[in-house]
Design a protein around this motif. Structure first.
Motif, PDB file in Angstrom:
ATOM      1  N   UNK A   1       0.788  -1.184   0.011  1.00 55.26           N
ATOM      2  CA  UNK A   1       0.059  -0.034   0.092  1.00 55.26           C
ATOM      3  C   UNK A   1       0.831   1.123   0.077  1.00 55.26           C
ATOM      4  N   UNK A   2       0.556   1.968  -0.945  1.00 58.75           N
ATOM      5  CA  UNK A   2       1.493   3.190  -1.267  1.00 58.75           C
ATOM      6  C   UNK A   2       0.524   4.498  -0.992  1.00 58.75           C
ATOM      7  N   UNK A   3      -0.670   4.362  -1.570  1.00 60.41           N
ATOM      8  CA  UNK A   3      -1.501   5.661  -1.528  1.00 60.41           C
ATOM      9  C   UNK A   3      -2.900   5.199  -0.957  1.00 60.41           C
ATOM     10  N   UNK A   4      -3.340   5.704   0.225  1.00 66.29           N
ATOM     11  CA  UNK A   4      -4.445   5.398   0.894  1.00 66.29           C
ATOM     12  C   UNK A   4      -5.633   6.417   0.483  1.00 66.29           C
ATOM     13  N   UNK A   5      -6.674   6.004   0.078  1.00 62.37           N
ATOM     14  CA  UNK A   5      -7.976   6.772  -0.155  1.00 62.37           C
ATOM     15  C   UNK A   5      -8.870   6.408   1.191  1.00 62.37           C
ATOM     16  N   UNK A   6      -8.816   7.313   2.105  1.00 60.58           N
ATOM     17  CA  UNK A   6      -9.563   7.030   3.313  1.00 60.58           C
ATOM     18  C   UNK A   6     -11.045   7.616   3.335  1.00 60.58           C
ATOM     19  N   UNK A   7     -12.032   6.777   3.308  1.00 62.69           N
ATOM     20  CA  UNK A   7     -13.218   7.397   3.076  1.00 62.69           C
ATOM     21  C   UNK A   7     -14.165   7.080   4.318  1.00 62.69           C
ATOM     22  N   UNK A   8     -13.934   7.432   5.554  1.00 62.69           N
ATOM     23  CA  UNK A   8     -14.827   7.124   6.859  1.00 62.69           C
ATOM     24  C   UNK A   8     -15.934   7.795   6.636  1.00 62.69           C
ATOM     25  N   UNK A   9     -16.713   7.018   7.492  1.00 61.74           N
ATOM     26  CA  UNK A   9     -18.264   7.680   7.509  1.00 61.74           C
ATOM     27  C   UNK A   9     -18.218   8.834   8.798  1.00 61.74           C
ATOM     28  N   UNK A  10     -17.215   8.579   9.723  1.00 60.09           N
ATOM     29  CA  UNK A  10     -17.450   9.664  10.802  1.00 60.09           C
ATOM     30  C   UNK A  10     -15.836   9.743  11.395  1.00 60.09           C
ATOM     31  N   UNK A  11     -15.531  10.537  12.550  1.00 62.48           N
ATOM     32  CA  UNK A  11     -14.259  10.509  13.114  1.00 62.48           C
ATOM     33  C   UNK A  11     -14.064   9.238  13.577  1.00 62.48           C
ATOM     34  N   UNK A  12     -15.057   8.453  14.328  1.00 63.95           N
ATOM     35  CA  UNK A  12     -14.871   7.140  15.024  1.00 63.95           C
ATOM     36  C   UNK A  12     -14.312   6.249  14.117  1.00 63.95           C
ATOM     37  N   UNK A  13     -14.713   6.285  12.836  1.00 69.43           N
ATOM     38  CA  UNK A  13     -14.187   4.989  11.792  1.00 69.43           C
ATOM     39  C   UNK A  13     -12.967   5.579  11.396  1.00 69.43           C
ATOM     40  N   UNK A  14     -12.627   6.736  11.186  1.00 67.31           N
ATOM     41  CA  UNK A  14     -11.317   7.470  10.834  1.00 67.31           C
ATOM     42  C   UNK A  14     -10.384   6.912  11.655  1.00 67.31           C
TER      43      UNK A  14
END
Length: 251
Positions: free
Chosen positions: A37-50
């Motif tokens: 993994x080099x580039x992570x696209x992070x798509x969390x629903x909220x801060x908790x999931x982040x």
């Protein structure tokens, strides 16, 4: 682009994965290839999931040895987002890119992205935005995009709520709602409701308890973003107004 991964439990993450695959990229769910993994696209629903994705269960910020860039594709508290820079090792580039638009717009590649980060980092991942959206507007350094998106949402929420109040007053005077909207030219874009995974505004009428909750949430996040010494009286008054709005569905 090699080493591209996506993480997030919501519909937007699945839509982005499908869209990128359909336009020539080969992303994978990030957990399937931690070493590569080099580039992570992070798509969390909220801060908790982040928090879970970055530091807890999956722990991408610590457990992906080759990770070079994290792109945060969600609308979260700007204060929380800025604090991430001090929690993630300095060699990992951070880009915040909240977006405006519906799931349908995401499927069509018609989203608008607010983008924040170092110019060289944003330029490197520009092809991703080209495939996911119609427009990417650079707002400044990391965290600036999130602040701009929150202000945009606050303005839209204020307009939305005032429109509701005006329609209530008109209804009390026997004025036809549809005719009033036709005369004023109000487009009523509507607020994204909790759980629709748009990360921004969607063309869905703001009806019921969820619509009121969304209005209040936009003010709360805007207040969280206010600088020390800022004049907070009007926003706090608006928050009280929003909480008192009655439910309505636009005809």
């Amino acid at each position: 682009m090699s080493g591209l991964g996506i993480a997030g439990s919501g519909r937007a993450a699945r839509t982005f994965l499908a869209r990128l695959r359909a336009t020539g990229f080969a992303p994978r769910p990030a957990a399937e290839d931690l070493p590569g993994l080099k580039t992570l696209l992070l798509v969390p629903r909220d801060i908790g999931e982040c928090e879970t994705l970055l530091f807890e269960a999956e722990g991408f910020a610590r457990n992906a040895p080759a990770l070079q860039t994290i792109v945060l594709l969600a609308t979260l508290s700007p204060r929380y987002v800025r604090a991430l820079r001090g929690r993630i090792r300095a060699e990992i580039a951070l880009v915040d890119a909240p977006f405006s638009g519906s799931i349908r717009a995401a499927e069509q590649g018609a989203l608008t992205f607010f983008v924040g980060g170092r110019r060289e980092d944003v330029d490197r991942i520009a092809p991703i935005f080209d495939r996911l959206g119609a427009k990417a507007i650079r707002m400044g350094g990391f965290g600036a995009a999130m602040a701009a998106k929150v202000m945009n949402d606050f303005l839209a929420a204020s307009s939305n709520a005032m429109t509701r109040i005006a329609l209530d007053w008109a209804e009390a005077q026997g004025i036809d709602e549809a005719r009033l909207l036709d005369v004023t030219g109000e487009t009523l874009g509507g607020l994204a409701l909790p759980g629709d995974d748009t990360g921004g505004h969607a063309p869905a009428g703001p009806g019921g308890d969820e619509g009121v909750t969304a209005l209040v949430r936009e003010v709360e996040i805007a207040l969280d973003n206010a600088l020390a010494g800022a004049h907070l009286t009007p926003p706090r008054a608006l928050e009280d107004v929003f909480r008192g709005l009655r439910q309505r569905h636009l005809h």
